[in-house]
Design an enzyme around this catalytic site. Structure first.
Site, PDB file in Angstrom:
ATOM      1  N   VAL A   1      14.878   5.479   9.248  1.00  0.00           N
ATOM      2  CA  VAL A   1      15.080   3.999   9.400  1.00  0.00           C
ATOM      3  C   VAL A   1      13.847   3.416   8.645  1.00  0.00           C
ATOM      4  O   VAL A   1      14.057   2.034   8.530  1.00  0.00           O
ATOM      5  CB  VAL A   1      14.263   4.110  11.065  1.00  0.00           C
ATOM      6  CG1 VAL A   1      13.043   4.695  11.017  1.00  0.00           C
ATOM      7  CG2 VAL A   1      14.262   2.441  11.357  1.00  0.00           C
TER       8      VAL A   1
ATOM      9  N   CYS B   1       0.945   3.605   1.310  1.00  0.00           N
ATOM     10  CA  CYS B   1       0.983   3.543  -0.254  1.00  0.00           C
ATOM     11  C   CYS B   1       2.337   3.185  -1.022  1.00  0.00           C
ATOM     12  O   CYS B   1       2.304   2.551  -1.874  1.00  0.00           O
ATOM     13  CB  CYS B   1       0.642   4.949  -0.936  1.00  0.00           C
ATOM     14  SG  CYS B   1      -1.321   5.205  -0.214  1.00  0.00           S
TER      15      CYS B   1
HETATM   16  N1  LIG Z   1      -3.579   7.773   2.230  1.00  0.00           N
HETATM   17  C1  LIG Z   1      -2.977   8.708   1.508  1.00  0.00           C
HETATM   18  O1  LIG Z   1      -2.150   9.651   1.850  1.00  0.00           O
HETATM   19  C2  LIG Z   1      -3.164   8.588  -0.254  1.00  0.00           C
HETATM   20  C3  LIG Z   1      -4.160   7.568  -0.527  1.00  0.00           C
HETATM   21  N2  LIG Z   1      -4.286   7.278  -1.788  1.00  0.00           N
HETATM   22  C4  LIG Z   1      -5.076   6.305  -2.344  1.00  0.00           C
HETATM   23  O2  LIG Z   1      -6.473   6.707  -2.163  1.00  0.00           O
HETATM   24  C5  LIG Z   1      -7.204   5.295  -1.852  1.00  0.00           C
HETATM   25  C6  LIG Z   1      -7.896   5.513  -0.454  1.00  0.00           C
HETATM   26  O3  LIG Z   1      -6.967   5.736   0.329  1.00  0.00           O
HETATM   27  P1  LIG Z   1      -7.301   6.101   1.868  1.00  0.00           P
HETATM   28  O4  LIG Z   1      -8.477   7.571   1.804  1.00  0.00           O
HETATM   29  O5  LIG Z   1      -6.051   6.230   2.608  1.00  0.00           O
HETATM   30  O6  LIG Z   1      -8.028   4.791   2.319  1.00  0.00           O
HETATM   31  P2  LIG Z   1      -9.267   4.675   3.892  1.00  0.00           P
HETATM   32  O7  LIG Z   1      -9.043   3.276   4.179  1.00  0.00           O
HETATM   33  O8  LIG Z   1      -8.666   5.863   4.863  1.00  0.00           O
HETATM   34  O9  LIG Z   1     -10.430   5.266   3.331  1.00  0.00           O
HETATM   35  C7  LIG Z   1     -11.136   4.647   2.384  1.00  0.00           C
HETATM   36  C8  LIG Z   1     -12.978   4.416   2.794  1.00  0.00           C
HETATM   37  O10 LIG Z   1     -13.495   3.987   1.952  1.00  0.00           O
HETATM   38  C9  LIG Z   1     -14.575   3.494   2.332  1.00  0.00           C
HETATM   39  N3  LIG Z   1     -15.367   2.552   1.465  1.00  0.00           N
HETATM   40  C10 LIG Z   1     -14.725   1.255   0.977  1.00  0.00           C
HETATM   41  N4  LIG Z   1     -15.928   0.755   0.117  1.00  0.00           N
HETATM   42  C11 LIG Z   1     -16.817   1.730  -0.165  1.00  0.00           C
HETATM   43  C12 LIG Z   1     -18.025   1.663  -0.756  1.00  0.00           C
HETATM   44  N5  LIG Z   1     -18.357   0.719  -1.532  1.00  0.00           N
HETATM   45  N6  LIG Z   1     -18.639   2.968  -0.596  1.00  0.00           N
HETATM   46  C13 LIG Z   1     -18.311   3.818   0.305  1.00  0.00           C
HETATM   47  N7  LIG Z   1     -17.498   3.846   0.897  1.00  0.00           N
HETATM   48  C14 LIG Z   1     -16.499   2.787   0.874  1.00  0.00           C
HETATM   49  C15 LIG Z   1     -14.036   2.477   3.587  1.00  0.00           C
HETATM   50  O11 LIG Z   1     -15.071   2.268   4.675  1.00  0.00           O
HETATM   51  C16 LIG Z   1     -12.875   3.678   3.992  1.00  0.00           C
HETATM   52  O12 LIG Z   1     -13.501   4.337   5.067  1.00  0.00           O
HETATM   53  C17 LIG Z   1      -6.596   4.265  -1.859  1.00  0.00           C
HETATM   54  O13 LIG Z   1      -6.396   3.612  -3.148  1.00  0.00           O
HETATM   55  C18 LIG Z   1      -4.874   5.078  -1.526  1.00  0.00           C
HETATM   56  O14 LIG Z   1      -3.927   4.065  -2.491  1.00  0.00           O
HETATM   57  C19 LIG Z   1      -3.765   8.176  -2.612  1.00  0.00           C
HETATM   58  C20 LIG Z   1      -3.126   9.328  -2.368  1.00  0.00           C
HETATM   59  C21 LIG Z   1      -2.843   9.494  -1.034  1.00  0.00           C
HETATM   60  O1  LIG Z   2       0.111   7.876  -2.613  1.00  0.00           O
HETATM   61  C1  LIG Z   2       0.201   8.227  -1.535  1.00  0.00           C
HETATM   62  O2  LIG Z   2      -0.479   7.832  -0.268  1.00  0.00           O
HETATM   63  C2  LIG Z   2       0.887   9.290  -0.973  1.00  0.00           C
HETATM   64  O3  LIG Z   2       2.333   8.708  -0.652  1.00  0.00           O
HETATM   65  C3  LIG Z   2       3.328   9.589  -0.273  1.00  0.00           C
HETATM   66  O4  LIG Z   2       2.984  10.497   0.650  1.00  0.00           O
HETATM   67  P1  LIG Z   2       2.973   9.913   2.404  1.00  0.00           P
HETATM   68  O5  LIG Z   2       3.010   8.505   2.325  1.00  0.00           O
HETATM   69  O6  LIG Z   2       1.589  10.256   2.990  1.00  0.00           O
HETATM   70  O7  LIG Z   2       3.942  10.741   3.048  1.00  0.00           O
HETATM   71  P2  LIG Z   2       5.572  10.886   2.564  1.00  0.00           P
HETATM   72  O8  LIG Z   2       5.674  12.386   2.968  1.00  0.00           O
HETATM   73  O9  LIG Z   2       5.688  10.624   0.929  1.00  0.00           O
HETATM   74  O10 LIG Z   2       6.377  10.012   3.375  1.00  0.00           O
HETATM   75  C4  LIG Z   2       6.441   8.605   3.199  1.00  0.00           C
HETATM   76  C5  LIG Z   2       7.413   7.747   4.219  1.00  0.00           C
HETATM   77  O11 LIG Z   2       8.781   8.245   3.677  1.00  0.00           O
HETATM   78  C6  LIG Z   2       9.645   8.817   4.787  1.00  0.00           C
HETATM   79  N1  LIG Z   2      10.501   9.721   4.069  1.00  0.00           N
HETATM   80  C7  LIG Z   2      10.103  10.709   3.267  1.00  0.00           C
HETATM   81  C8  LIG Z   2      11.157  11.558   2.841  1.00  0.00           C
HETATM   82  C9  LIG Z   2      12.340  11.626   2.932  1.00  0.00           C
HETATM   83  O12 LIG Z   2      13.209  12.064   2.507  1.00  0.00           O
HETATM   84  N2  LIG Z   2      12.727  10.330   4.020  1.00  0.00           N
HETATM   85  C10 LIG Z   2      11.706   9.387   4.266  1.00  0.00           C
HETATM   86  O13 LIG Z   2      12.211   8.502   5.046  1.00  0.00           O
HETATM   87  C11 LIG Z   2       8.539   9.343   5.543  1.00  0.00           C
HETATM   88  O14 LIG Z   2       9.204   9.389   6.890  1.00  0.00           O
HETATM   89  C12 LIG Z   2       7.264   8.302   5.402  1.00  0.00           C
HETATM   90  O15 LIG Z   2       7.673   7.249   6.514  1.00  0.00           O
HETATM   91  C13 LIG Z   2       3.579  10.563  -1.413  1.00  0.00           C
HETATM   92  O16 LIG Z   2       4.586  11.390  -0.917  1.00  0.00           O
HETATM   93  C14 LIG Z   2       2.434  11.332  -1.876  1.00  0.00           C
HETATM   94  O17 LIG Z   2       2.486  12.014  -2.901  1.00  0.00           O
HETATM   95  C15 LIG Z   2       1.315  10.263  -2.167  1.00  0.00           C
HETATM   96  O18 LIG Z   2       0.277  10.825  -2.777  1.00  0.00           O
END
Ligand SMILES: NC(=O)C1=CN([C@@H]2O[C@H](COP(=O)(O)OP(=O)(O)OC[C@H]3O[C@@H](n4cnc5c(N)ncnc54)[C@H](O)[C@@H]3O)[C@@H](O)[C@H]2O)C=CC1
Ligand SMILES: O=C(O)[C@H]1O[C@H](OP(=O)(O)OP(=O)(O)OC[C@H]2O[C@@H](n3ccc(=O)[nH]c3=O)[C@H](O)[C@@H]2O)[C@H](O)[C@@H](O)[C@@H]1O
Length: 507
Positions: free
Chosen positions: A300, A306
């Protein structure tokens, strides 16, 4: 011909050699052994990543800090703030031993040799670049804080996803505000984990990427971080590049992954109109080793915090670099995703005799994917918005998303801000059966295993629904034939509508 092949092979192995010598170079030079790590940001990335680092490096002390005291309290409790399979076990194995969660940001910075900056980088909502550019306010404020508090040399690691060349701004800020004699090295170490499989991804990553300045100090800092990852990851999987390649790779990887989903979703529209089956098309294309089978599941639409954010960031970067064609190319990936969600709702409306007024629609799944309680940019939010606009009554069930989160998502500014009015149209159910009771249609929005035919009793669901009973599978997890034999009218993404098959028969 053989000569050509030889040249191709030798130039390909030349690239590999260049890459591996760069990746090995970083660990062969003198470098500091890291004893204490601090992570700023205890979110979906900082928490799991640094918990795994602590679990795999028992000799290193890891302290994860956050400004959000509630989040830290949850990390210190039995009820962790995020749901991730395997996370509980990892945290329990080292919390209190060499893994600590704290709100004492200053102490953790002062003590650490190496600091991960893992704070949020959302899309800007106002000002220049609003709707596209990353809001680097949290990164800047964390960087300024490190400069203010640090009493000794530090390796500062960008873990957050940031626009290309952010490391330069961080260095500028650190150097301009550092106490005399203090030296900072900046590394880029983007995170590639996906939610729902974060622990498996961290334990066994395809690669770890570390970007550094190509100076002796830069390479030495990279070597210190390589050591940490080498605690459990093979050295040849730890790649080192220059800072800007590393920063750009993160945006590029997410853009390419999302592009595959938008490509298959675009094809799903053609399948629905022609009688082709998107799962068959994706399977057959994926067998080509140059294409590969992953990330070709039509849906969907993609969600998550991200993909959209990082592509828009890339679009903004391209525009800033005066590359409008490049910007338009990547923007289309996001536009196709919006189109897919709209197309799916239009199909629901049209199947339900062009009116949803007063009809009950059960939404199965609210998280953006299975095995996470995260709802950021979940397609279910957009779907509910459209269904509300059609004056449907919507019952939502998700096994992991907190009720309060659903209300928060649906009352976000721009979606609706009137909770009382919202609650007349939307209800939250505590089971799939409760959501489906009296429904005219069931819509699978998240691919949770418990919605599969083998897990949910669809005969029971059918009995409790209004007739005709419709099911819309936005994740391609259901057994269409079995559901049809029960009596459902089934609509699947990327498969033709209703009795299209019979109308296409010519034999
Ligand atoms: N969520 C994911 O699966 C992924 C996220 N990223 C990247 O990683 C980064 C973090 O993402 P998330 O962990 O999902 O965000 P999040 O929003 O879950 O966590 C960020 C945390 O940082 C804290 N924070 C902000 N400013 C601060 C400071 N000055 N000192 C201490 N803590 C502080 C906030 O209170 C929050 O709890 C983003 O840039 C995102 O794009 C990269 C790969 C995967
Ligand atoms: O930077 C990030 O936050 C992360 O973003 C994605 O990870 P994430 O968003 O956690 O999960 P995915 O498995 O990539 O799925 C993203 C979305 O695409 C959808 N999806 C995924 C795969 C697919 O074949 N089709 C599809 O619709 C999923 O259901 C979901 O809604 C990337 O896979 C990670 O490598 C990256 O670190």
């Amino acid at each position: 011909m053989e000569e050509v092949l030889k040249n191709v092979k030798s130039s390909a192995s030349g690239v590999a050699a260049q890459r591996s010598s760069r990746s090995l170079g970083a660990i062969d030079i003198p470098h500091k052994k890291v004893e204490k790590i601090c992570c700023l940001g205890a979110g979906y990335v900082g928490g799991p990543t640094c918990a795994v680092i602590a679990a795999r490096n028992p000799h290193v002390q890891v302290t994860i800090v956050d400004l959000n005291a509630l989040r830290i309290a949850a990390w210190n409790s039995d009820d962790l703030p995020i749901y991730e399979p395997g996370l509980d076990e990892v945290v329990k194995s080292c919390r209190g031993r060499n893994l600590f969660f704290s709100t004492d940001v200053d102490k953790a910075i002062i003590e650490a040799d190496l600091i991960f900056v893992s704070v949020n980088t959302p899309t800007k909502t106002q000002g220049m670049g609003a709707g596209f550019a990353a809001d680097l306010g949290y990164v800047e404020s964390a960087t300024r804080h490190i400069a203010k508090v640090a009493q000794g040399d530090k390796i500062v690691v960008e873990k957050s996803t940031v626009p290309c060349r952010t490391a330069q701004s961080m260095r500028f800020i650190l150097e301009a505000n550092a106490r005399p004699g203090i030296h900072f090295d900046i590394l880029s170490n983007p995170e590639f984990l996906a939610e729902g499989t974060a622990i498996a991804d961290l334990m066994n990553p395809d690669r770890v990427l570390i970007g550094s300045l190509n100076t002796e100090a830069g390479r030495s800092a990279a070597a210190s971080l390589v050591d940490i990852y080498a605690g459990w990851i093979k050295r040849e999987q730890i790649i080192t590049t220059n800072l800007w390649s590393s920063e750009l790779t993160k945006l590029a990887a997410n853009a390419m992954l999302a592009q595959r989903i938008s490509s298959i979703n675009a094809l799903s529209a053609i399948c629905e109109a022609t009688g082709a089956d998107v799962d068959e098309v994706s399977y057959a294309c994926g067998l080509d080793t140059r294409i590969g089978p992953k990330f070709l599941k039509a849906s969907v639409g993609f969600g998550g915090s991200c993909f959209q954010k990082d592509i828009l960031n890339l679009v903004y970067l391209s525009e800033s670099l005066h590359l409008p064609e490049v910007a338009a190319y990547w923007k289309q990936v996001v536009e196709m995703n919006e189109y897919q969600k709209k197309r799916f709702v239009n199909r629901i409306i049209s199947c339900l005799f062009n009116t949803l007024t007063g009809k009950k629609i059960a939404i199965l799944g609210f998280a953006f994917k299975k095995d996470t309680g995260d709802t950021r940019e979940s397609p279910a939010i957009t779907l509910c918005k459209y269904l509300r606009a059609e004056r449907a009554n919507v019952a939502i069930y998700d096994p992991k998303v907190a009720e309060s989160q659903i209300w928060m998502d649906l009352t976000e500014p721009g979606i609706t801000d009137d909770l009382a009015k919202l609650q007349k149209q939307i209800s939250i159910a505590d089971s799939a059966y409760a959501a489906c009771k009296g429904a005219d249609a069931v819509v699978v929005c998240t691919e949770w295993d418990e919605f599969r035919n083998t897990r949910l009793d669809y005969r029971k669901v059918y009995e409790m629904m209004n007739k005709p009973a419709f099911i819309f599978d936005g994740r391609l997890i259901l057994d269409q034939k079995e559901l049809e034999s029960i009596g459902f009218h089934v609509e699947m993404i990327g498969r033709p509508r209703g009795n299209f098959e019979t109308s296409m028969q010519w034999e």
